[in-house]
Design a protein around this motif. Structure first.
Motif, PDB file in Angstrom:
ATOM      1  N   LYS A   1      46.626  16.473  33.137  1.00 47.08           N
ATOM      2  CA  LYS A   1      45.847  15.277  33.385  1.00 47.08           C
ATOM      3  C   LYS A   1      46.545  14.394  34.420  1.00 47.08           C
ATOM      4  CE  LYS A   1      42.306  15.589  30.626  1.00 47.08           C
ATOM      5  NZ  LYS A   1      40.943  15.510  31.110  1.00 47.08           N
TER       6      LYS A   1
ATOM      7  N   THR B   1      37.599  17.568  38.764  1.00 42.69           N
ATOM      8  CA  THR B   1      37.152  17.677  37.377  1.00 42.69           C
ATOM      9  C   THR B   1      38.047  18.680  36.669  1.00 42.69           C
ATOM     10  OG1 THR B   1      35.617  19.512  37.812  1.00 42.69           O
ATOM     11  CG2 THR B   1      34.731  17.282  38.025  1.00 42.69           C
ATOM     12  N   GLU B   2      37.964  18.668  35.347  1.00 46.07           N
ATOM     13  CA  GLU B   2      38.676  19.684  34.579  1.00 46.07           C
ATOM     14  C   GLU B   2      38.117  21.067  34.921  1.00 46.07           C
ATOM     15  OE1 GLU B   2      38.819  19.025  30.433  1.00 46.07           O
ATOM     16  OE2 GLU B   2      39.448  16.931  30.587  1.00 46.07           O
TER      17      GLU B   2
ATOM     18  N   ASP C   1      40.371  12.669  37.656  1.00 43.56           N
ATOM     19  CA  ASP C   1      39.116  12.152  37.119  1.00 43.56           C
ATOM     20  C   ASP C   1      38.256  11.608  38.251  1.00 43.56           C
ATOM     21  OD1 ASP C   1      37.160  11.411  35.357  1.00 43.56           O
ATOM     22  OD2 ASP C   1      38.169   9.592  34.668  1.00 43.56           O
ATOM     23  N   GLY C   2      37.756  12.511  39.102  1.00 42.45           N
ATOM     24  CA  GLY C   2      36.871  12.111  40.179  1.00 42.45           C
ATOM     25  C   GLY C   2      37.567  11.968  41.518  1.00 42.45           C
TER      26      GLY C   2
ATOM     27  N   ALA D   1      32.015  11.072  36.257  1.00 43.66           N
ATOM     28  CA  ALA D   1      32.822   9.859  36.230  1.00 43.66           C
ATOM     29  C   ALA D   1      32.180   8.886  37.202  1.00 43.66           C
ATOM     30  CB  ALA D   1      34.273  10.135  36.646  1.00 43.66           C
TER      31      ALA D   1
END
Length: 356
Positions: A7, A35-36, A65-66, A139
Motif C-alpha cells: 500500500k 489500483t490494487e 490509490d489513484g 477513488a
C-alpha cells in the motif's frame, strides 16, 4: 508467498530511501499502478516475472490509490514509471498550473477501458438518466474522474449537485451495486467482467464516442528519467509489448503466473477448469483495449496524436480544463517506439504458446 502489493501509505518511507540511495544499479526500478492488482494487470506481472527480467530489469510493483496519489511520486522521481491515464497530466498543462515535467513514452490502452454499468434490472438506460444518482468510482483521485465529470458537464450536470461520486472498489463496489448503495459503477472493463463472472447481471451504458475512443493508460515518466535512462525505458516498453502478445496467445499461462503471485485473486469456487474459464473472461475483457489498432499498423506503444487532441477537446468542452490549446505533443514522446518494437514477434508467439 509475500504479496508484491504494498500500500502506498505504508511504503512512502521506502520510496524516500530508494530515491535518495546511490544509483548503484540503475536497472532496479519501481513501477507504480493506480489500483490494487486484479487480473487485468496480468500482462504487467508476466512482464515482471519473465520479460522484464530477460531485459535485465528488476522491477518492484507498488499500487497507489489513484492517479492523483501516484503522479506526485512520479514528479518527485520516487517512482520510476507509472501506468496512468493522461487526464491529470493534461490538466497540469493548463496556463498557470504547475507543469509537472513528465511525458508518456508508451501507449498501452489505446481506447478507454472505463465503463458505466448498472444492474440489469435498473430503470437507468442511458448516462443522462444518472441525474440525482450515486455513482461508484475507484477513488475520487482516479484518473478517469475528470473525463467522467466532463461527460456529465456536457449534459448540464455538476458533480455534488446533480450527481454524487462515491469512492468504492473491489468487493466493496460489487456489494455497493448489488445492495443498491450506489446506482451505477464507473470502473474499468476487467473489474466489471469479474462481477459478471461472479453471476451479477449488468448492463453497460452507451458512452459518447468522444469520451470512449481516447487513449487511456500508458507508461509515464519524469522527463529527467526520459533523458537519463532511455535504454531502461526501451526495455520496459519492449518487455511489456512481449507480455501483451504472450497473454493474448496463451492466456492460461498468463493467468497462472498472476495467480501464483496473488493466490487470493484466484476464484475459490468451482473446478480448476471453471476457475480458468472465469479468469480468461476477465483477462480478455481487460486486454481488449491493448489490442485495438484498427487500420493503424500494429506498432506497440504508439500514440495517436489526434486521439490525445480528442481527449483534450472532450475535457475542455466538459469544463474540466480552461483551454483546448494544449499541445498533445507535450504529453508524450515517440522517440523510443522504434527501439521498443525491435524484437521478433514470431519468436515471442512461439515461445508463449509453449509456456505452461
Amino acid at each position: 508467498m509475500k504479496s508484491l502489493l504494498v500500500k502506498a501509505g505504508c511504503v512512502l518511507g521506502v520510496l524516500l530511501v530508494l530515491a535518495a540511495a546511490p544509483a548503484v544499479a540503475q536497472e532496479k526500478l519501481i513501477l507504480g499502478l493506480v489500483t490494487e492488482p486484479t487480473l487485468h494487470y496480468a500482462p504487467h506481472f508476466l512482464a515482471k516475472t519473465k520479460y522484464f527480467k530477460e531485459e535485465g530489469l528488476d522491477v518492484d510493483v507498488i499500487a497507489f490509490d489513484g492517479s492523483g496519489v501516484l503522479l506526485p511520486q512520479l514528479n518527485a522521481k520516487r517512482v520510476t514509471v507509472g501506468w496512468v491515464a493522461p487526464d491529470l497530466l493534461i490538466a497540469a498543462r493548463q496556463p498557470g498550473r504547475d507543469r509537472m515535467p513528465m511525458r508518456f513514452f508508451y501507449n498501452g490502452s489505446r481506447v478507454s477501458p472505463w465503463e458505466i454499468i448498472v444492474r440489469d434490472e435498473s430503470p437507468i438506460k442511458q448516462v443522462s438518466d444518472l441525474r440525482g444518482k450515486r455513482i461508484g468510482v475507484l477513488a475520487l483521485t482516479a484518473g478517469n474522474v475528470p473525463i467522467t465529470n466532463s461527460m456529465f458537464q456536457e449534459m448540464g450536470m455538476q458533480v455534488g449537485k446533480d450527481y454524487e461520486l462515491v469512492a468504492t472498489a473491489g468487493n466493496a463496489a460489487f456489494h455497493a451495486l448489488s445492495k443498491g448503495q450506489v446506482d451505477a459503477l464507473n470502473l474499468y472493463d476487467a473489474l466489471h467482467a469479474i462481477f459478471e463472472a461472479r453471476g451479477m447481471n449488468i448492463r453497460r451504458l452507451p458512452i459518447p464516442e468522444k469520451f470512449g475512443a481516447v487513449p487511456a493508460h500508458g507508461f509515464l515518466v519524469h522527463e529527467d528519467t526520459l533523458r537519463d535512462k532511455r535504454d531502461v525505458l526501451v526495455k520496459i516498453g519492449r518487455g511489456f509489448a512481449k507480455a501483451t502478445i504472450a497473454c493474448d496467445v496463451n492466456p492460461e499461462a498468463c493467468i497462472r503466473n498472476f495467480w501464483e503471485l496473488y493466490p487470493n485473486q484466484k476464484p475459490t469456487e468451482g473446478t480448476e477448469a471453471e476457475k480458468m474459464k472465469q479468469g480468461i473472461i476477465v483477462l480478455k475483457a481487460g486486454m481488449r483495449k491493448y489490442l485495438v489498432f484498427g487500420a493503424d499498423p500494429r506498432i506497440w506503444g504508439q500514440f495517436r496524436h489526434q486521439g490525445l487532441q480528442d481527449l483534450i477537446n472532450a475535457l475542455h468542452s466538459g469544463g474540466q480544463i480552461s483551454t483546448a490549446s494544449i499541445d498533445p505533443g507535450s504529453l508524450y514522446t515517440a522517440e523510443l517506439i522504434a527501439e521498443i518494437n525491435k524484437f521478433d514477434t514470431a519468436a515471442v508467439i512461439a515461445e508463449a504458446k509453449a509456456m505452461k
